[in-house]
Design an enzyme around this catalytic site. Sequence first.
Site, PDB file in Angstrom:
ATOM      1  N   GLY A 252     -37.497  19.348  30.229  1.00 25.98           N
ATOM      2  CA  GLY A 252     -37.979  19.619  29.122  1.00 25.98           C
ATOM      3  C   GLY A 252     -39.545  18.265  29.637  1.00 25.98           C
ATOM      4  O   GLY A 252     -39.761  17.319  30.652  1.00 25.98           O
ATOM      5  N   SER A 253     -39.450  17.603  28.158  1.00 27.73           N
ATOM      6  CA  SER A 253     -40.268  16.653  27.956  1.00 27.73           C
ATOM      7  C   SER A 253     -39.517  15.129  28.595  1.00 27.73           C
ATOM      8  O   SER A 253     -40.956  14.282  28.462  1.00 27.73           O
ATOM      9  CB  SER A 253     -40.524  16.336  26.051  1.00 27.73           C
ATOM     10  OG  SER A 253     -40.898  17.947  26.139  1.00 27.73           O
TER      11      SER A 253
END
Lengths: 640, 373
Positions: free
Chosen positions: A344-345
């Site tokens: 993810g981020s």
Amino acid sequence: MAGRRKARFQERMLDPSGRSSRPALVQDHELRARLLRRSLLAAIVVLMTMLALAGRYWYLQVPKYQQYVSRSNDNRLRLHALPPSRGLIYDRQGVVLADNRPAYRLEIVPERIDRSMDELLQELAQRVRLNEATLKTFRQRLRAQPAFTPVVLRYDLNEQEVARLAVERFRLPGVEITPYLTRYYPFASLFTHVLGYVGRISAADQATLDRQNYRATNYIGKSGVEAYYEPQLHGRSGFQQVETNAAGRVVRVIRQQDAISGDNLHLSLDLQLQRSAALALGDRAGAVVAMLPASGELLVLYSAPSYDPNLFINGISSNDYQALLSNPLRPLFNRALQGGYEPGSTLKPFIALTALALQAVDADEVFVSTGEYRLPNSERSYRDWKRGGHGRVVLRDGIVQSVNTIFYELARRLGIDNLHDGLSQFGFGAPVGVDLHGEISGVLPSRAWKQARLGEVWFPGETVISGIGQGYNVVTPLQLVHATAMLAARAPVPTPQLRPASAQPPTPAEPASPAALLLNGQPVQPQHWQLVEQAMVDVVHSSTGTARAVASDQFIMAGKSGTAQVYSRVQGAELLETDQRELQDHALFIAYAPAGQSRGDRALARPAIAVAVVVEHGGGGSTAAAPVARAVIENWLQRP
Amino acid sequence: MMSRALEQSRGGRLPQRWWAQFRVDGWLLAGVLLLMAAGLLAIYSASEQNLALLYRQLIRYGIALLVMLTLSQLHPRYLRIWSPWFYAGMLLLLGLVLVVGSGTGASRWLDLGVLRFQPAESSKLAVPMMLAWTLSRLQLPPGLFSVLPALLLLLLPCALIAVQPDLGTAIMIAGSGLLVLFFSGIAWRYMLAAALTGVAAVPVVWSLLHEYQRNRVRTFLDPESDPLGQGWNIIQSMTAVGSGGWHGKGWLQGTQSHLEFLPEPHTDFIMAVIAEEFGWFGVALMLLLYAGITLRGLYLAAQGRDSFARMLGSALIMTFFFYVVVNTAMVSGLLPVVGVPLPMVSYGGSSAVTLAAGFGILLSLYKHRKIWS
């Protein structure tokens, strides 16, 4: 013939006594001669027999001497292997994490028992705990071993059991209580996934190990550090040449070579930090890994839920094992090493550095975030997490507020292969090479990877979602902390190790100055490092940062949250509103400290630490995972 | 000369007179004493230097010597007169032991409260005495009709002992009886016939044997077939002997005996201890000693005053020799394991005392030899 009869008659006639009740004196010369011949014959037989017997003994004692001497030596001389005592495992403060504890086992020498085995087992069952599984393995061992060797019935008798047996030992011949050393993990489940455990040597182990050296050894490392450092921990077994009597009892020791104990391992792990990680994680499933970027020393390697490794040492009961297997949270699974998560981020700082290095973006290039991103000539839209978008933002804001649209665009500009090459410099997509077995490599997708793995061509849309660490990307917590350590060090870092080089004998070689991290063949510019760090500090410390809730005023911490989708949302659909735990996203957080202005601040006098946290189904990275990271960092930096 | 001696015995001082009449054959006595010395040496080692055991054996040797010297001064006519009574008493006891006897596995002992007594032991003397008595009363050499009653007198006690069961002793006693017959000058054709009968009787005897006895024979024929069970004794004994080499491992240094591999090292297998610790030289010395005693005994017996003396004396000394051969052959794996101790050397009282009594009789027969020369 007639003369002889006549002589006999004469003899009787001549009998001076004249009474038949008295034997005739031997006066008959013929008879005398005959009896004398018998005596002579007897004498010859005596001499011949004695000669024959002397010959027989000579045959045994001279030509056959060697054969019987070696047989006599085989009789009395036995080689006993002496087990080495296994090396202890310490944490960085010298706390014992894996200990050797004296214990007693119950053994039976089948040859020496005075009743049937069933009767004896019944008798023993009244004094010690014997369950079905124990009896079953005992019977297996019984069949496999010769009757004069002790067969283990029970390991690790408790004090009452030892006492009860010791009292009655005299009336239970063939039953022996033998002291031995068993492994003991004082912190039970806290270090299971990193230390692993030892267990009885299995048939599979037998095939690979050095039988000579393991002749007297009971346990072998099955997983974790215990397995990885098995050769060092085990040591060399010694031997003892003993003289035994016919009953097999040792009469004296003829010569002895002591066993060489295994090496004690001083690991870089930190008990307090590990404990704080476990405490912060609570009963949630997940993993915490922390390391020192400067040396590669791993401080924390924790996977939750965990289990008590002491259960495995003498063979786990099938009930206990079933409970572990059927637990939906999978306690046996080592998330730190083998847990593959969508980053993810958390991947954004690394993508930003790659884009900056490849000059795909400027620090002050302005992006307009509308909450939606479309590839040219495509209907498909990619969303921001914030409805309506973040407005006009620069790269730094992209990290601080985790603006997806910027990274969609950067990924597009870089292309998947550049993205792959850049991120691989941070160690993604390959095992980091920690000193533990079973680490997975995760996935860092590229065109070549997809072709090889799935046999499909790469689609541009897949590049876009790779920009926010979704799609095919899979990382492990260990890879994350390794990459984060590079951010902290602003250079490639030593391979994360539990037993770092510094703990081993120092080598005289000059420590090489850290090489610069190369992206696109060029060293990463200091201002690029600075930009990313500032952005990550703001994640925690600025009012707009996603993880501002965990900011401390005692130290400056750089971090980045991430959320890994468990169920990919259908495009345009509402956020899944659910309380169902298993449908919640995995929460990720990477962090290091000290950072920003406090970087290099001697007042702190603590080396920088990098942490990666995964909380499964924890929800948002900043809410679920960041506090765990902060707890660990705080414990490390604010230790007196 | 005779009358002067009688005169002196009436009027002179008695102790001096008694001492003056005391005569034994020095060679035989020396041989027996040497055997006892060897026995003490070997038992001390084989019993793990157990002094208590050694003292007990010393006392037994003392008793044995006392019995031997006492009997040696007895006039043979008493022996002759007692022979039938002795024999009858022995038969009675053998019958009794079958009814009220004690012992593990076999009833061999009579418990008389103060002492335990093995009646079979007494037959080692009673049987040759009875046979010598019987044969000496008949025409010599014996014809067929004098052999048969003698054989009957022999078989009766042997059968009683064999059913105890104690096959080893029964065979030894049968042997001693046959030796009397041999020394009676019996014709070779009878001996040949007896030998053939013996061979023919083997299958019959085999069928009458107890299983443990059969196993002993089987094991003897192939000891390696059961190395930890029945074959153990033979293998370990031969190992002890063979590992002794020329000069042995040294006194008290035998590993086979001291580490309990050797069964009963201080009793039946004491020759293995000697062979292991003193090597072939030790064995040869022992065999030489036994041969010397036997030959001396044969010489003494051959000078007996009458056929009774000659038959009895020769049979007794040859029985002694027979024991030596059976024991040493058993220890070296030439014969199956039968419970026969090494004469005068193995630990144990009754055997030594019986043997000493035999020597006493032999000495007595020799002492009173001169009547006809």
